[in-house]
Motif scaffolding. Structure first.
Motif, short mmCIF file in Angstrom:
data_model
loop_
_atom_site.label_atom_id
_atom_site.label_comp_id
_atom_site.label_asym_id
_atom_site.label_seq_id
_atom_site.Cartn_x
_atom_site.Cartn_y
_atom_site.Cartn_z
N ASN A 50 71.45 -46.56 21.89
CA ASN A 50 71.35 -46.75 23.35
C ASN A 50 71.86 -48.13 23.73
O ASN A 50 72.28 -48.34 24.85
CB ASN A 50 69.89 -46.58 23.79
N CYS A 97 68.41 -35.96 17.61
CA CYS A 97 68.45 -36.53 18.96
C CYS A 97 67.84 -35.55 19.96
O CYS A 97 68.05 -34.34 19.86
CB CYS A 97 69.88 -36.87 19.35
N SER A 98 67.13 -36.10 20.93
CA SER A 98 66.53 -35.28 21.99
C SER A 98 67.58 -34.44 22.70
O SER A 98 67.29 -33.35 23.20
CB SER A 98 65.88 -36.19 23.04
N GLU A 152 66.76 -55.14 19.16
CA GLU A 152 68.08 -55.55 19.67
C GLU A 152 67.97 -56.81 20.52
O GLU A 152 66.97 -57.02 21.19
CB GLU A 152 68.69 -54.45 20.55
N HIS A 192 71.19 -47.41 11.01
CA HIS A 192 70.08 -46.46 11.12
C HIS A 192 68.73 -47.16 11.25
O HIS A 192 67.69 -46.53 11.09
CB HIS A 192 70.11 -45.47 9.95
N ARG A 197 62.34 -49.49 10.14
CA ARG A 197 62.39 -48.49 11.21
C ARG A 197 61.07 -47.75 11.33
O ARG A 197 60.47 -47.39 10.30
CB ARG A 197 63.51 -47.50 10.92
N LYS A 210 64.47 -48.09 15.84
CA LYS A 210 65.19 -48.84 14.81
C LYS A 210 64.90 -50.34 14.91
O LYS A 210 64.48 -50.81 15.97
CB LYS A 210 66.70 -48.64 14.98
#
Ligand code: MSS
Length: 366
Positions: A50, A97-98, A152, A192, A197, A210
């Motif tokens: 994202n 993934c959703s 991030e 990943h 994670r 992550k």
């Protein structure tokens, strides 16, 4: 047709022949790349970011990575080195993934038009979250969610809440959750989520945060946009809001990988119809295949070892197809008796598509 996009540099180690590059943050596994040995090799596993992936410097000292644990009786920072002394468990599970299957919605919701390849079956190792919580005195009073925050660096000049990857899941998910540092027998790749994670088996991809830097046991769900209005089952033509169900547990699902019809007409005669089936939050119990567009169904056979409740099982059905066009599909049933549905639940984000009809494949036999 346009030339295929090259692999982005941070995932240059992926197998280019196995991947469909949608954007720099979204890479899908080709249907034809799923083998029949259960585990998806890391070089072939899909990617969904994202936000841009962090700098590789965060995996220079993996054991030195720190995570803040809050909402426990004795909150504290822990290094991966310390986590490794606290417990060890391994889980084989479907990471999906959703939005996997979004590309099969007829109304084409906005977002990556994933077909089936935003999913894989991988092995994660790490410390059980419950062992960490126990070591820190247990969950503090009133908490009903487990909230993970991604590590991030956030872009400047924007409200952090509007971009940060922070997800809350019901506290019950803690039972099987891990803080994992290893995937498929190797140190967790940065792409990943390495060095560390959050793994929430049975829950869709987005809940598996992550480069986790904070794990909190909270009374409320995160107020980050990705939780508040993102990843909700929003009915068509409505605005996303917190009253709508969050995309959490995965439902029973299966699809056929081969024959895919991608390689042109098939030779008439015997062939092996192969695919994957999983229960999501429950174990998968059985799967049926139809080669006549859903009119009649035959029980397929699972192949390979059962890797546990959260893993997928691969199935095979020998069939004989005559010249003509055939519609192949599969339909799984989980251990609770839930049957993969014929239709999808329409929603603005194009999430949770488990429809067996949407996953049908047309093949031509010459
Ligand atoms: N985490 C973080 N930190 N960040 C991001 O971006 N994403 C999500 C998850 N986690 C993220 C995270 C998503 S969304 C998904 S799917 C996943 O992740 C993916 O994974 P891979 O490993 O495959 O890439 Mo959808 O639901």
């Amino acid at each position: 047709p346009a030339a295929p996009k090259p692999l982005p540099s941070y995932v240059a180690w992926k197998d280019p022949a196995a991947m469909i590059v949608h954007t720099s943050g979204t890479l899908e596994t080709r249907r034809s790349a799923f083998g029949t040995s259960i585990i998806t090799p890391s070089e072939q596993l899909y990617i969904r970011n994202n936000l841009p992936a962090p700098d590789a410097s965060i995996v220079a000292d993996r054991d030195g990575w720190e995570i803040m644990v809050e909402g426990v009786k004795a909150p504290r920072k822990l290094t991966v080195r310390e986590l490794k002394t606290m417990g060890l468990e391994t889980v084989t599970m479907v990471l999906q993934c959703s939005g996997n299957g979004r590309g099969l919605f007829p109304n084409k919701p906005s977002g990556t038009p994933w077909q089936v390849g935003a999913a894989g079956c991988v092995v994660f190792s790490g410390v059980p979250v419950r062992a960490v919580v126990e070591a820190l005195g247990g969950v503090a009073g009133g908490a009903v969610y487990m909230t993970g925050t991604g590590g991030e660096k956030l872009p400047e000049g924007v409200d952090p809440k509007s971009v940060m990857v922070e997800r809350s899941v019901p506290l019950a998910a803690m039972a099987d959750a891990l803080l994992a540092w290893e995937m498929n027998g190797a140190a967790m790749p940065l792409a990943h989520g390495g060095p560390l994670r959050l793994i929430v088996p049975g829950y869709t991809g987005v809940n598996n945060v992550k480069y986790i830097k904070r794990l909190a046991f909270t009374v409320e769900q995160s107020d980050a946009k990705i939780q508040k209005t993102g990843y909700r089952i929003t009915p068509p033509d409505q605005k996303a809001d917190e009253s709508q169900p969050s995309v959490w547990e995965m439902g029973v699902k299966s699809w056929i990988n081969s024959p895919s019809g991608e390689q042109g007409p098939l030779a008439a005669g015997p062939m092996q119809v192969k695919g994957v089936a999983f229960g999501g939050i429950h174990a998968v119990k059985s799967v049926e295949v139809s080669v006549d567009g859903g009119k009649t169904w035959q029980a397929a056979r699972f192949v390979g070892p059962d890797m546990g409740r959260y893993a997928w099982r691969q199935f095979v059905l020998p069939v004989r197809l005559a010249a003509g066009t055939h519609t192949l599909m599969s339909r799984a049933t989980d251990a609770q008796g839930n049957v993969q549905p014929e239709g999808r639940v329409d929603n603005v984000g194009g999430y949770n598509n488990t429809s067996w009809r949407d996953h049908a494949l047309q093949v031509t036999v010459a």
